[in-house]
Design a protein around this motif. Structure first.
Motif: not given
Length: 335
Positions: A3-31
């Motif tokens: 009944h709750f369409k949160f699945d894509w958002f949960m996956k999105g959080m995982v992707v956001a964390v993985l992206l930050a782990s692999l490519w942090p420079e753009p989103g880090a301080h001074g990026g």
């Protein structure tokens, strides 16, 4: 949980964390994403959309159940922070201070709005009561969450500029919320027609904030010091906190004689903690703290856990209500 369409958002959080782990420079301080400015614009957008979707007409429908309101707000901003203080005391010396702070931040946050109301509706509970308490909690949290943090952090001897934090919250959170609410006469009908698209914008903005939060932590080497142990501690601690609050809410509702429809609303509103407001508030409260990703870890684990368990409870209580209504109908027919 279908009944709750949160699945894509949960996956999105995982992707956001993985992206930050692999490519942090753009989103880090001074990026090149300029997170200092991007985060504040994102916070303002999220709370403008919240204000635009906030219906005080629906809010008024649930005002009469004052015992439920006192219970829910007391749990949210009383029992939860007390549990957070207990975690600080029990884990002193073996849990990393930033993760301890994350647990207390989780406990000081307000409730959710959308999932609390959705779960109450599925369970056949009192939806107006859920709307009232979830919305009131969100409004109170703007003031009470930073005050609780100021009390605890200040007591620990660390500096916490409450006045500066409150000014930032007023400028980037309360003001957009008020502007969104004042815009309802002009934009309310348009927002209702495009509700799904606006919700998508809201969620994507939160994912951007999650990325920048973790990117700075990765760039500063925070995760190389903590690793998997912090994740396990956050998972176990979040589950224990949730179970303790659910048990307390059910017991208190039964002790003071709150009827089932209102009890369902109280349990879902009182046990929930908001990720949607928690991430942008953390960006304002903790600023450029390199350990922000670690601070956010407990709420990021608590969020899917509360939805999963809440979904199971909502289905269970809905079936119980259906059986009770069916039996009552049979009694009336026989009479």
């Amino acid at each position: 949980m279908k009944h709750f369409k949160f699945d894509w958002f949960m996956k999105g959080m995982v992707v956001a964390v993985l992206l930050a782990s692999l490519w942090p420079e753009p989103g880090a301080h001074g990026g090149w994403l300029h997170p200092d400015l991007l985060n504040k614009i994102g916070v303002a957008l999220i709370f403008f959309l919240n204000g635009l979707g906030l219906s005080f007409a629906a809010l008024r429908q649930g005002t009469a159940q004052w015992r439920v309101h006192l219970l829910v707000q007391g749990i949210t901003f009383g029992l939860f922070p007390i549990l957070g203080l207990g975690i600080l005391f029990v884990t002193q010396g073996w849990m990393k201070p930033d993760l301890q702070l994350g647990f207390f931040y989780l406990c000081a946050l307000p409730s959710t709005v959308s999932s609390s109301v959705a779960l109450t509706a599925v369970a056949k509970g009192n939806v107006p009561v859920a709307v009232f308490n979830a919305t009131l909690s969100s409004l109170l949290g703007v003031v009470l969450t930073p005050l609780w943090l100021g009390l605890v952090i200040g007591h620990s001897g660390a500096e916490f500029p409450v006045g500066e934090v409150m000014l930032d919250l007023c400028l980037w959170l309360l003001l957009p919320l008020a502007v969104g609410q004042l815009s309802r006469p002009l934009l309310g009908a348009w927002a209702h027609r495009h509700k799904k698209r606006l919700a998508l914008v809201d969620r994507i903005t939160i994912l951007v904030l999650v990325y920048t939060s973790f990117a700075d932590s990765v760039a500063q080497g925070v995760w190389s010091h903590y690793g998997i142990a912090a994740v396990l501690e956050a998972a176990v601690g979040s589950a224990l906190v949730f179970c303790a609050v659910i048990y307390a809410l059910n017991a208190l509702c039964r002790a003071i004689g709150i009827a089932e429809p209102e009890r369902y609303a109280a349990v879902f509103c009182g046990s929930k903690k908001t990720l949607a407001s928690g991430v942008p508030m953390a960006q304002l409260i903790f600023g450029a703290n390199p350990a922000l990703g670690l601070i956010l870890l407990p709420i990021m684990i608590y969020h899917p856990f509360q939805l999963a368990v809440g979904g199971v409870l909502a289905q269970k209580w809905a079936k119980e209500r259906e059986r009770a209504e069916s039996e009552a109908a049979k009694v009336v027919a026989q009479g």
